[in-house]
Design a protein around this motif. Sequence first.
Motif, PDB file in Angstrom:
ATOM      1  N   ARG A  45     -74.855  47.043 -26.164  1.00  0.00           N
ATOM      2  CA  ARG A  45     -73.719  46.128 -26.261  1.00  0.00           C
ATOM      3  C   ARG A  45     -73.986  45.126 -27.382  1.00  0.00           C
ATOM      4  NH1 ARG A  45     -69.997  48.348 -24.286  1.00  0.00           N
ATOM      5  NH2 ARG A  45     -68.875  46.410 -24.202  1.00  0.00           N
TER       6      ARG A  45
ATOM      7  N   PRO B 157     -74.461  49.249 -18.256  1.00  0.00           N
ATOM      8  CA  PRO B 157     -73.031  49.380 -17.943  1.00  0.00           C
ATOM      9  C   PRO B 157     -72.176  49.412 -19.206  1.00  0.00           C
ATOM     10  CG  PRO B 157     -74.044  47.733 -16.542  1.00  0.00           C
ATOM     11  CD  PRO B 157     -75.066  48.118 -17.565  1.00  0.00           C
ATOM     12  N   GLY B 158     -71.015  50.019 -19.080  1.00  0.00           N
ATOM     13  CA  GLY B 158     -70.146  50.230 -20.229  1.00  0.00           C
ATOM     14  C   GLY B 158     -69.339  49.033 -20.667  1.00  0.00           C
ATOM     15  N   ASN B 159     -69.380  47.919 -19.920  1.00  0.00           N
ATOM     16  CA  ASN B 159     -68.634  46.750 -20.382  1.00  0.00           C
ATOM     17  C   ASN B 159     -69.542  45.521 -20.347  1.00  0.00           C
ATOM     18  OD1 ASN B 159     -68.370  45.324 -17.789  1.00  0.00           O
ATOM     19  ND2 ASN B 159     -67.003  47.002 -17.218  1.00  0.00           N
ATOM     20  N   ASP B 160     -69.127  44.517 -21.105  1.00  0.00           N
ATOM     21  CA  ASP B 160     -69.954  43.316 -21.255  1.00  0.00           C
ATOM     22  C   ASP B 160     -70.180  42.592 -19.930  1.00  0.00           C
ATOM     23  OD1 ASP B 160     -69.964  43.924 -23.930  1.00  0.00           O
ATOM     24  OD2 ASP B 160     -68.761  42.189 -24.559  1.00  0.00           O
ATOM     25  N   LYS B 161     -69.124  42.463 -19.146  1.00  0.00           N
ATOM     26  CA  LYS B 161     -69.224  41.720 -17.889  1.00  0.00           C
ATOM     27  C   LYS B 161     -70.260  42.351 -16.956  1.00  0.00           C
ATOM     28  CE  LYS B 161     -66.496  40.025 -14.029  1.00  0.00           C
ATOM     29  NZ  LYS B 161     -65.204  40.014 -13.373  1.00  0.00           N
ATOM     30  N   ASP B 162     -70.233  43.657 -16.812  1.00  0.00           N
ATOM     31  CA  ASP B 162     -71.182  44.334 -15.928  1.00  0.00           C
ATOM     32  C   ASP B 162     -72.604  44.307 -16.503  1.00  0.00           C
ATOM     33  OD1 ASP B 162     -69.163  44.854 -14.136  1.00  0.00           O
ATOM     34  OD2 ASP B 162     -68.842  46.915 -14.821  1.00  0.00           O
ATOM     35  N   ALA B 163     -72.718  44.387 -17.820  1.00  0.00           N
ATOM     36  CA  ALA B 163     -74.040  44.314 -18.450  1.00  0.00           C
ATOM     37  C   ALA B 163     -74.670  42.950 -18.207  1.00  0.00           C
ATOM     38  CB  ALA B 163     -73.939  44.607 -19.945  1.00  0.00           C
TER      39      ALA B 163
END
Length: 188
Positions: free
Chosen positions: A72, A133-139
Amino acid sequence: MPFPPSPRTRSGPRRRSLLAAAPAALALTACTGGDSGGPAGDGTSAADRARARAARDSEGLAERYDAVIAARPGLAGRLRPLREEVVRHARAFGGGRKASPSAPPSVSPSAASSASGTSRALGASPSPSAAVPGNDKDALAGLAAAERELADRRVKALGGVPGELARLLASVAAAGAAHVYLLSEGEA
């Protein structure tokens, strides 16, 4: 003509002399490092093991930051200062040889599975997913959870280590709690 002594004159040390001597006494006791309460050989080796584990845990967390930064890149500016602090923590515990001061550009998303495998090998709880994870929030949520778990484990370890190491663990745990806030609610 000299003044007669005041009826309130006390014998013994005065408050100012005690206040002046207190920092010196505190510095002297802080340098002793504390006693683990057990035999000399056992306390030292237990402290050494705790210090080595704390260093490995910080190195594993730095690897996890590397994986998220590689997967990311938009988060790199926000995560690098936190990652650099984690590397400083590893060095404070005597580690940091594996974790370089800056994230290597060649880390791939598959490094996330390597980092979580390292965490499992170090006794940390396994991450729910092997990949970033594929999105910033989950990362960010995954990093916050890792920081929280490690800070909690360090707080629990405080009672079993000598004074100086306990102070270092407490300080690093507090920094980890601040990282959790920055990752989950604040701006890094």
